[in-house]
Design an enzyme around this catalytic site. Structure first.
Site, PDB file in Angstrom:
ATOM      1  N   ASP A 292       9.164  18.204  17.095  1.00  0.00           N
ATOM      2  CA  ASP A 292       8.988  19.392  17.913  1.00  0.00           C
ATOM      3  C   ASP A 292      10.343  20.047  18.204  1.00  0.00           C
ATOM      4  O   ASP A 292      11.354  19.364  18.387  1.00  0.00           O
ATOM      5  CB  ASP A 292       8.292  18.999  19.222  1.00  0.00           C
ATOM      6  CG  ASP A 292       7.940  20.187  20.076  1.00  0.00           C
ATOM      7  OD1 ASP A 292       7.147  21.029  19.620  1.00  0.00           O
ATOM      8  OD2 ASP A 292       8.462  20.286  21.202  1.00  0.00           O
ATOM      9  N   GLU A 338       9.470  21.550  12.967  1.00  0.00           N
ATOM     10  CA  GLU A 338       8.837  22.640  13.725  1.00  0.00           C
ATOM     11  C   GLU A 338       9.897  23.727  13.944  1.00  0.00           C
ATOM     12  O   GLU A 338      10.625  23.737  14.929  1.00  0.00           O
ATOM     13  CB  GLU A 338       8.292  22.109  15.052  1.00  0.00           C
ATOM     14  CG  GLU A 338       7.362  23.087  15.763  1.00  0.00           C
ATOM     15  CD  GLU A 338       8.055  23.858  16.860  1.00  0.00           C
ATOM     16  OE1 GLU A 338       8.134  25.109  16.730  1.00  0.00           O
ATOM     17  OE2 GLU A 338       8.514  23.258  17.835  1.00  0.00           O
ATOM     18  N   ASP A 391      -0.085  25.195  21.046  1.00  0.00           N
ATOM     19  CA  ASP A 391       0.415  26.225  21.954  1.00  0.00           C
ATOM     20  C   ASP A 391      -0.270  27.576  21.758  1.00  0.00           C
ATOM     21  O   ASP A 391      -0.057  28.498  22.551  1.00  0.00           O
ATOM     22  CB  ASP A 391       1.925  26.420  21.758  1.00  0.00           C
ATOM     23  CG  ASP A 391       2.738  25.290  22.368  1.00  0.00           C
ATOM     24  OD1 ASP A 391       2.262  24.675  23.341  1.00  0.00           O
ATOM     25  OD2 ASP A 391       3.850  25.028  21.887  1.00  0.00           O
TER      26      ASP A 391
END
Length: 509
Positions: A292, A338, A391
């Protein structure tokens, strides 16, 4: 790095079941069987660590620790550690949202009963687990034990000798809380025993698990307490500058996450051993790992204490120096970067040098012109592409909330002219979106379970920039049963994404 395949995004917490949250029981195996029938070779989940006070898995109190609420009570019964009545105590009537508050009040007391029944053989197996994980588990278990004895106040507010880990204070606490320490070690043992058994069953079906590694930890974490020199802390060992991002697609004022930042100059002295250890552990846990907020390795956003997210600055990160070390330790590391958000040329260059696939999200594709990198016709083969992430909105919610111009561009691109507002498991507009994604050149395509079910915006997993009401979504068995398995299977057959090992043998840095 990856073979051509497809997969579904569904976190463990969102699985169906009767225990208030998804667990490592029968339901994940059933879901993996469903993936195999659809021809999907990848199952992506979110981080498995303990969640913070807002139930976010992206600000954990332990880099290696597992969320004990995922431990399956039925599995403990099968081992003879719980009775039927005790398993029944774990049942929650509401199966539609994750019952975090109920779990926090009730589940650990049941686990204590299981711990009390551990026999001599189990004690020896626990000892072996502790020894194997000695590089993190004793610190974490002691941290949790001290916290529990101090009403779970932050470690920065503990008595000074414990806060600064003075030898005499640590020795005294280790003796005083020895039973609580061992109980915490027991919980982690059961978490990992059940997880690796589950992973073995999932892999046997031809499905690989893509895990998720958060970039940052919570300020109230065992890692900061045990290794304060590796983080940007002030003279009181509290968070100095904090992590976040500037204004972006999700939040016009930016996001102040509040996590402590890394002291990269200190980490470099021993070859980034803390990070390399963490990455190696994640690669053992999962078949592939999504990191992430990967862009922070290139440059991280530092927000001074007391300032808003708009007042931060980008500071150069470790870049390729860290990943060159990883190459030596794990030359075939299956990592997904990411690379979303505020991405500049340095970030793009780092991802390319690493050889990791980046990410593309179709919901970002229609915010600009035809050169937008999130448009399927602009994908590169070494890419993992999504309709949306945890998200994002769902496809249906996105279309309803998009402006007229953006919605028109979207529908024209996917060549759809029917009723775009219709949801459900056979929604024609969602199918058109999936087809556009599936036929792209991206190695792997991922769809959140909400989109396969045709759900609306009320099933969002997370709303960035909003603290409350996130991470609660759960899917029911009836919703999973409604998914058109044959349709997804046919997509995989038409576009060459039939189930196969998703990971190739090696990757060049």
């Amino acid at each position: 790095m990856f073979n051509r395949a497809s997969g579904v995004l569904l976190h463990i917490s969102s699985l169906p079941g009767k225990f208030g949250i998804g667990t490592f029981g029968d339901e994940p195996v059933k879901f993996a069987q469903r993936l195999a029938r659809m021809g999907c070779g990848a199952w992506q989940i979110l981080p498995l660590g303990p969640t913070d006070s807002y139930n976010s898995p992206y600000a954990s109190m332990g880099a290696y620790a597992g969320n004990v609420f995922f431990i399956d009570p039925k599995g403990l019964y099968d081992e003879g550690l719980l009775t039927e009545d005790e398993v029944a105590e774990c049942v929650c009537e509401n199966e539609y949202v994750a019952q975090y508050e109920h779990l926090k009040k009730t589940r650990v007391s049941v686990f204590r009963k299981a711990y009390a029944r551990l026999d001599e053989k189990g004690q020896k197996e626990l000892d072996a687990f502790i020894e194997e994980n000695s590089f993190w588990l004793p610190d974490y278990a002691l941290f949790r034990a001290i916290g529990a004895a101090n009403s779970n106040i932050r470690w920065q507010d503990w008595d000074l000798p414990l806060k600064k880990r003075e030898a005499d204070a640590i020795k005294k606490a280790s003796e005083e809380f020895s039973e609580e320490i061992r109980f915490n070690e027991f919980l982690q043992w059961k978490f990992y025993s059940q997880w690796f058994l589950l992973k073995k069953k999932v892999n046997a079906l031809g499905v690989h698990i893509i895990g998720d590694m958060p970039m940052y930890l919570a300020s109230d974490s065992s890692d900061l307490w045990a290794n304060p020199q590796l983080f940007e802390l002030d003279e009181n060992l509290d968070t100095a500058a904090r992590a976040g991002v500037p204004p972006d697609y999700f939040c016009e004022d930016g996001q102040l996450w509040g996590n402590p930042l890394y002291m990269w100059s200190e980490m470099e002295k021993d070859g980034y051993s803390w990070w390399i250890s963490r990455l190696k552990f994640a690669l053992k846990m999962y078949d592939a790992v999504r990191i992430d907020h990967f862009r922070a390795f290139s440059a991280y956003y530092s927000i001074p204490k007391g300032k808003s997210a708009r007042e931060g600055e980008w500071i150069k990160g470790p870049g390729m120096k860290l990943f060159s070390m990883l190459k030596k330790e794990c030359p075939n590391a299956a990592v997904i970067a990411e690379d979303l958000g505020d991405v500049d040329e340095d970030v793009k260059s780092l991802v390319k040098k690493c050889g990791f696939p980046g990410m593309r999200v179709m919901q970002f594709a229609f915010l600009s012109d035809t050169e937008n990198t999130h448009l399927p016709h602009n994908y590169e083969r070494n890419t993992v592409a999504y309709t949306g992430t945890h998200d994002n909105n769902t496809i249906l919610g996105y279309l309803w909330e998009a402006g007229e111009i953006q919605r028109k561009k979207t529908l024209e691109y996917i060549d759809f002219s029917g009723d775009w507002g219709k949801g459900g498991n056979s929604s024609p507009v969602i199918r058109a979106m999936l087809r556009s994604l599936w036929q792209s050149v991206a190695s792997i395509v991922i769809v959140p379970i909400q989109d396969l079910c045709g759900f609306g915006s009320d099933t969002k997993m997370n709303r960035p920039g909003t603290a409350e009401g996130n991470w609660e979504f759960r899917v029911t068995n009836s919703a999973l049963d409604s998914i058109d398995t044959d349709y997804v299977k046919r997509l995989n057959e038409i576009y060459g994404r039939k189930i196969s090992p998703i990971i190739k043998k090696s990757v060049d840095f």
